[in-house]
Design a protein around this motif. Structure first.
Motif, PDB file in Angstrom:
ATOM      1  N   ALA A 139      81.275  56.731  30.538  1.00 42.90           N
ATOM      2  CA  ALA A 139      80.655  56.373  31.895  1.00 42.90           C
ATOM      3  C   ALA A 139      80.074  54.943  31.857  1.00 42.90           C
ATOM      4  CB  ALA A 139      79.571  57.198  32.109  1.00 42.90           C
ATOM      5  N   ILE A 176      72.800  64.342  34.732  1.00 40.75           N
ATOM      6  CA  ILE A 176      72.214  63.376  35.584  1.00 40.75           C
ATOM      7  C   ILE A 176      70.977  63.511  35.945  1.00 40.75           C
ATOM      8  CG2 ILE A 176      72.588  62.747  38.203  1.00 40.75           C
ATOM      9  CD1 ILE A 176      75.483  63.631  38.212  1.00 40.75           C
ATOM     10  N   LEU A 235      75.146  54.818  39.695  1.00 42.62           N
ATOM     11  CA  LEU A 235      75.416  56.163  38.861  1.00 42.62           C
ATOM     12  C   LEU A 235      76.877  56.256  38.590  1.00 42.62           C
ATOM     13  CD1 LEU A 235      74.722  58.774  37.480  1.00 42.62           C
ATOM     14  CD2 LEU A 235      74.963  59.758  40.004  1.00 42.62           C
ATOM     15  N   CYS A 273      82.943  56.667  40.460  1.00 39.98           N
ATOM     16  CA  CYS A 273      83.449  57.790  39.689  1.00 39.98           C
ATOM     17  C   CYS A 273      84.762  57.477  39.294  1.00 39.98           C
ATOM     18  CB  CYS A 273      83.506  58.919  40.812  1.00 39.98           C
ATOM     19  SG  CYS A 273      84.531  60.308  40.301  1.00 39.98           S
ATOM     20  N   ILE A 309      79.951  58.253  36.837  1.00 40.86           N
ATOM     21  CA  ILE A 309      80.441  59.529  36.367  1.00 40.86           C
ATOM     22  C   ILE A 309      81.959  59.451  35.716  1.00 40.86           C
ATOM     23  CG2 ILE A 309      81.128  61.969  37.301  1.00 40.86           C
ATOM     24  CD1 ILE A 309      78.915  61.500  39.429  1.00 40.86           C
ATOM     25  N   VAL A 332      77.617  60.202  31.918  1.00 43.03           N
ATOM     26  CA  VAL A 332      76.912  59.737  33.200  1.00 43.03           C
ATOM     27  C   VAL A 332      76.254  58.276  32.664  1.00 43.03           C
ATOM     28  CG1 VAL A 332      76.751  61.789  34.331  1.00 43.03           C
ATOM     29  CG2 VAL A 332      74.918  61.076  33.060  1.00 43.03           C
TER      30      VAL A 332
END
Length: 226
Positions: A185, A43, A4, A62, A6, A15
């Protein structure tokens, strides 16, 4: 491995989710600094659209800064909470490094510039995917003078381009098109995969720290009383 990614360091909240083979999905919202309201729903929506559960995420990437102090804190707090809840690691992705991934141009110098206000920009210089300068917090005039020293064509991107467009056009530098101009992202995810392959900047949620590059205005304005 599902990652994931961010991005909240500028006006765009974004995202993305991907794995070692491909980017599975991405959501971008360029609606100003509303990240505290939009990030978690984004998300949730992306996981739902990909028919994934949160526990299928193996790592969080991140964008750690520099950029908006509030935006960085929102992204970092969300990444740390997600990593803590799932007991997974965080990949610390410098924002400028990720932005440089927006453009693949082996024969050109890539220069992301972020508006740092007070007539300053955050920047760094890249060639063939590698950073060839330190991270900079300087005036637009300084980064222009640095850029002029390189023989190859230069491409500028970032929200600092619009603020300083007149000066950049006068120097005949190339400016990135709108679809490649801002933080994404997707680029955070791509750079995170590169970092994973090199085993770099992977942290537990307790040890992940944002990268501000300079002190906030509040910190620099503190008056100490005796």
């Amino acid at each position: 491995m599902n990652i994931l990614a961010i991005e909240t360091t500028g006006k765009t909240a974004a995202v993305a989710i991907g794995n070692s083979e491909k980017i599975l999905g991405e959501i971008n919202l360029n609606a100003g600094y509303t990240h505290s309201q939009t990030l978690l729903p984004m998300i949730k929506d992306l996981l739902k659209m990909l028919n994934m559960q949160p526990n299928e995420i193996n790592c969080v990437a991140c964008s750690s800064g520099p950029g908006s102090f509030t935006g960085i804190k929102i992204g970092a707090a969300t990444a740390k909470a997600f990593a803590h809840a799932l007991n997974i690691s965080i990949i610390n992705v410098p924002t400028l490094d990720a932005m440089a991934m927006n453009i693949f141009a082996p024969d050109k110098i890539i220069i992301p510039i972020m508006d740092a206000r007070r007539n300053q920009v955050y920047s760094a210089i890249y060639e063939n995917g590698q950073k060839i300068s330190e991270y900079l917090n300087c005036s637009i005039d300084e980064i222009i003078e640095r850029a002029k020293k390189f023989e190859h064509e230069k491409i500028f991107l970032g929200d600092g381009v619009e603020v300083n467009k007149e000066k950049l056009i006068d120097t005949n530098f190339l400016l990135a098109p709108e679809n490649l101009n801002l933080q994404s992202a997707k680029s955070v995810l791509l750079y995170a995969k590169k970092m994973l392959s090199e085993s770099k900047s992977i942290f537990s949620y307790e040890n992940f720290l944002p990268f501000y590059l300079r002190k906030s205005q509040a910190e620099t304005s503190i008056v100490y009383l005796s």
